[in-house]
Write an enzyme that holds these catalytic residues in place. Structure first.
Site, PDB file in Angstrom:
ATOM      1  N   ARG A 103      -1.267 -14.509   3.990  1.00 47.02           N
ATOM      2  CA  ARG A 103      -2.204 -13.847   4.898  1.00 47.02           C
ATOM      3  C   ARG A 103      -1.707 -13.970   6.353  1.00 47.02           C
ATOM      4  O   ARG A 103      -1.801 -13.031   7.132  1.00 47.02           O
ATOM      5  CB  ARG A 103      -3.549 -14.520   4.687  1.00 47.02           C
ATOM      6  CG  ARG A 103      -4.774 -13.766   5.062  1.00 47.02           C
ATOM      7  CD  ARG A 103      -4.884 -12.365   4.567  1.00 47.02           C
ATOM      8  NE  ARG A 103      -5.628 -11.625   5.543  1.00 47.02           N
ATOM      9  CZ  ARG A 103      -6.242 -10.470   5.362  1.00 47.02           C
ATOM     10  NH1 ARG A 103      -6.164  -9.838   4.220  1.00 47.02           N
ATOM     11  NH2 ARG A 103      -6.887  -9.897   6.327  1.00 47.02           N
ATOM     12  N   LYS A 108       0.855  -1.196   0.000  1.00 42.09           N
ATOM     13  CA  LYS A 108       0.000   0.000   0.000  1.00 42.09           C
ATOM     14  C   LYS A 108       0.892   1.248   0.000  1.00 42.09           C
ATOM     15  O   LYS A 108       2.100   1.159   0.291  1.00 42.09           O
ATOM     16  CB  LYS A 108      -0.907  -0.049   1.225  1.00 42.09           C
ATOM     17  CG  LYS A 108      -1.910  -1.212   1.172  1.00 42.09           C
ATOM     18  CD  LYS A 108      -2.789  -1.228   2.409  1.00 42.09           C
ATOM     19  CE  LYS A 108      -3.960  -2.175   2.244  1.00 42.09           C
ATOM     20  NZ  LYS A 108      -4.908  -2.072   3.378  1.00 42.09           N
ATOM     21  N   HIS A 115      -1.517  -5.259   1.422  1.00 40.12           N
ATOM     22  CA  HIS A 115      -2.784  -5.968   1.186  1.00 40.12           C
ATOM     23  C   HIS A 115      -2.463  -7.390   0.739  1.00 40.12           C
ATOM     24  O   HIS A 115      -1.490  -7.604   0.023  1.00 40.12           O
ATOM     25  CB  HIS A 115      -3.577  -5.276   0.069  1.00 40.12           C
ATOM     26  CG  HIS A 115      -4.666  -6.156  -0.478  1.00 40.12           C
ATOM     27  ND1 HIS A 115      -5.917  -6.227   0.087  1.00 40.12           N
ATOM     28  CD2 HIS A 115      -4.660  -7.069  -1.492  1.00 40.12           C
ATOM     29  CE1 HIS A 115      -6.633  -7.130  -0.567  1.00 40.12           C
ATOM     30  NE2 HIS A 115      -5.899  -7.655  -1.534  1.00 40.12           N
ATOM     31  N   ASN A 163      -2.004   0.145   6.952  1.00 41.82           N
ATOM     32  CA  ASN A 163      -1.449  -1.114   7.456  1.00 41.82           C
ATOM     33  C   ASN A 163      -0.507  -1.805   6.446  1.00 41.82           C
ATOM     34  O   ASN A 163      -0.454  -3.029   6.358  1.00 41.82           O
ATOM     35  CB  ASN A 163      -2.565  -2.051   7.919  1.00 41.82           C
ATOM     36  CG  ASN A 163      -3.642  -2.252   6.867  1.00 41.82           C
ATOM     37  OD1 ASN A 163      -3.488  -1.825   5.729  1.00 41.82           O
ATOM     38  ND2 ASN A 163      -4.709  -2.918   7.236  1.00 41.82           N
ATOM     39  N   ARG A 215       2.232  -6.585   9.514  1.00 40.95           N
ATOM     40  CA  ARG A 215       1.474  -5.478  10.116  1.00 40.95           C
ATOM     41  C   ARG A 215       1.841  -5.300  11.593  1.00 40.95           C
ATOM     42  O   ARG A 215       1.899  -4.169  12.091  1.00 40.95           O
ATOM     43  CB  ARG A 215      -0.031  -5.718   9.948  1.00 40.95           C
ATOM     44  CG  ARG A 215      -0.494  -5.498   8.501  1.00 40.95           C
ATOM     45  CD  ARG A 215      -1.916  -5.970   8.289  1.00 40.95           C
ATOM     46  NE  ARG A 215      -2.450  -5.596   6.984  1.00 40.95           N
ATOM     47  CZ  ARG A 215      -3.606  -6.041   6.510  1.00 40.95           C
ATOM     48  NH1 ARG A 215      -4.345  -6.883   7.221  1.00 40.95           N
ATOM     49  NH2 ARG A 215      -4.021  -5.651   5.318  1.00 40.95           N
ATOM     50  N   THR A 244      -5.887  -7.325  10.345  1.00 35.80           N
ATOM     51  CA  THR A 244      -6.209  -6.043   9.674  1.00 35.80           C
ATOM     52  C   THR A 244      -5.866  -4.838  10.546  1.00 35.80           C
ATOM     53  O   THR A 244      -5.337  -3.838  10.058  1.00 35.80           O
ATOM     54  CB  THR A 244      -7.730  -5.986   9.369  1.00 35.80           C
ATOM     55  OG1 THR A 244      -8.096  -7.112   8.584  1.00 35.80           O
ATOM     56  CG2 THR A 244      -8.103  -4.705   8.659  1.00 35.80           C
TER      57      THR A 244
HETATM   58  P1  IDP Z   1      -7.795  -6.695   5.146  1.00 32.92           P
HETATM   59  O1  IDP Z   1      -6.985  -5.646   4.425  1.00 32.92           O
HETATM   60  O2  IDP Z   1      -7.068  -7.227   6.362  1.00 32.92           O
HETATM   61  O3  IDP Z   1      -8.263  -7.808   4.240  1.00 32.92           O
HETATM   62  P2  IDP Z   1     -10.493  -5.569   5.071  1.00 32.92           P
HETATM   63  O4  IDP Z   1     -11.574  -5.809   6.076  1.00 32.92           O
HETATM   64  O5  IDP Z   1     -10.651  -6.199   3.736  1.00 32.92           O
HETATM   65  O6  IDP Z   1      -9.097  -5.982   5.741  1.00 32.92           O
HETATM   66  O7  IDP Z   1     -10.365  -3.993   4.928  1.00 32.92           O
HETATM   67  C1  IDP Z   1      -9.676  -3.413   3.862  1.00 32.92           C
HETATM   68  C2  IDP Z   1      -8.862  -2.260   4.379  1.00 32.92           C
HETATM   69  O8  IDP Z   1      -9.727  -1.233   4.880  1.00 32.92           O
HETATM   70  C3  IDP Z   1      -7.941  -2.555   5.575  1.00 32.92           C
HETATM   71  O9  IDP Z   1      -6.735  -3.191   5.221  1.00 32.92           O
HETATM   72  C4  IDP Z   1      -7.724  -1.173   6.132  1.00 32.92           C
HETATM   73  O10 IDP Z   1      -6.771  -0.431   5.377  1.00 32.92           O
HETATM   74  C5  IDP Z   1      -9.106  -0.526   5.933  1.00 32.92           C
HETATM   75  N1  IDP Z   1      -9.961  -0.673   7.133  1.00 32.92           N
HETATM   76  C6  IDP Z   1     -10.524  -1.803   7.604  1.00 32.92           C
HETATM   77  N2  IDP Z   1     -11.264  -1.557   8.716  1.00 32.92           N
HETATM   78  C7  IDP Z   1     -11.156  -0.230   8.954  1.00 32.92           C
HETATM   79  C8  IDP Z   1     -11.700   0.645   9.972  1.00 32.92           C
HETATM   80  O11 IDP Z   1     -12.420   0.250  10.893  1.00 32.92           O
HETATM   81  N3  IDP Z   1     -11.350   1.953   9.875  1.00 32.92           N
HETATM   82  C9  IDP Z   1     -10.542   2.450   8.880  1.00 32.92           C
HETATM   83  N4  IDP Z   1     -10.040   1.660   7.931  1.00 32.92           N
HETATM   84  C10 IDP Z   1     -10.330   0.344   7.956  1.00 32.92           C
HETATM   85 MG    MG Z   2      -9.710  -7.829   2.745  1.00 34.56          MG
END
Ligand code: IDP
Ligand code: MG
Length: 210
Positions: free
Chosen positions: A133, A23, A173, A170, A150, A139
């Site tokens: 993963r 990212k 991805h 974070n 992360r 996340t």
């Molecule tokens: P992942 O990246 O671990 O698969 P996802 O639920 O798919 O997690 O969320 C995508 C991205 O959205 C996360 O990596 C993060 O950058 C952002 N994100 C997820 N939850 C939140 C939140 O509660 N607040 C702000 N950003 C979030």
């Molecule tokens: Mg995701």
């Protein structure tokens, strides 16, 4: 080599592919090499690689923006942390509705992912999807275990991010399941961008050494 090794099911496991993307915060912090090094040391192979400035359309196609369950999930992740800290989400965000919060997080994500270059990779190897993963970790950076990417390289919280009206930063991805991996690979790469080659450790890590 046993004939069964050529069985399509065994070859599918052997050549499982996942989509990994540095990212913009990860790229700007110079962590691309570190992440690629961890992937390579685990015996996984990068079979496609490029740096791009993502377009809004690419980001909206990459994330399941129309999937209400996914959007609600984005809202819920943050809400859980507000509750745990005994903070009133309504006071800080103007709403405690998971769909509304989720939609605003999703829009923040579209801006975040365009805020600088991303580095796109297809990573191949046994159980690549789950393996990467696990390397990436939770996340929410403050929940990600030490030793994960992360956990080692980020510290963001959904409370701080949501109050600031931005996505959680974070670093990286990675796809979660096979359907998601196939979808994401199709967004970022053409088939002719995937290169087959042998890595030095391949015979040792993927075959009998005796
Ligand atoms: P992942 O990246 O671990 O698969 P996802 O639920 O798919 O997690 O969320 C995508 C991205 O959205 C996360 O990596 C993060 O950058 C952002 N994100 C997820 N939850 C939140 C939140 O509660 N607040 C702000 N950003 C979030
Ligand atoms: Mg995701």
């Amino acid at each position: 080599m046993s004939d069964k090794m050529n069985h399509p099911a065994i070859q599918a496991i052997r050549h499982e592919q996942t989509y990994v993307m540095m990212k913009p915060d990860g790229v700007k912090r110079g962590l691309t090499g570190e992440v690629m090094s961890r992937i390579s040391k685990a015996g996984l192979k990068v079979v496609a690689l490029k740096m791009v400035k993502a377009t809004e359309d690419q980001i909206r196609a990459h994330y399941p923006m129309q999937d209400q369950e996914w959007v609600d999930g984005l809202g819920e992740k943050g809400l859980g942390t507000f509750e745990k800290l005994q903070l009133d989400a309504k006071e800080f965000l103007g709403t405690d509705n998971k769909s509304e919060i989720g939609r605003s997080v999703a829009e923040g994500l579209v801006d975040y992912m365009q805020s600088g270059p991303v580095v796109c990779m297809i990573v191949e190897g046994i159980g690549a999807i789950e393996a990467v993963r696990k390397m990436v970790g939770h996340t929410l950076p403050f929940k990600a275990e030490p030793g994960t990417i992360r956990g080692d390289f980020s510290v963001d919280s959904p409370v701080v991010a949501n109050v600031e009206g931005r996505a959680i930063q974070n670093v990286v991805h990675a796809s979660v399941v096979a359907d998601e991996a196939a979808h994401e690979i199709s967004i970022w790469f053409n088939e002719d961008e995937v290169i087959n080659y042998k890595i030095a450790g391949e015979d040792i890590m993927y075959g009998k050494i005796y």
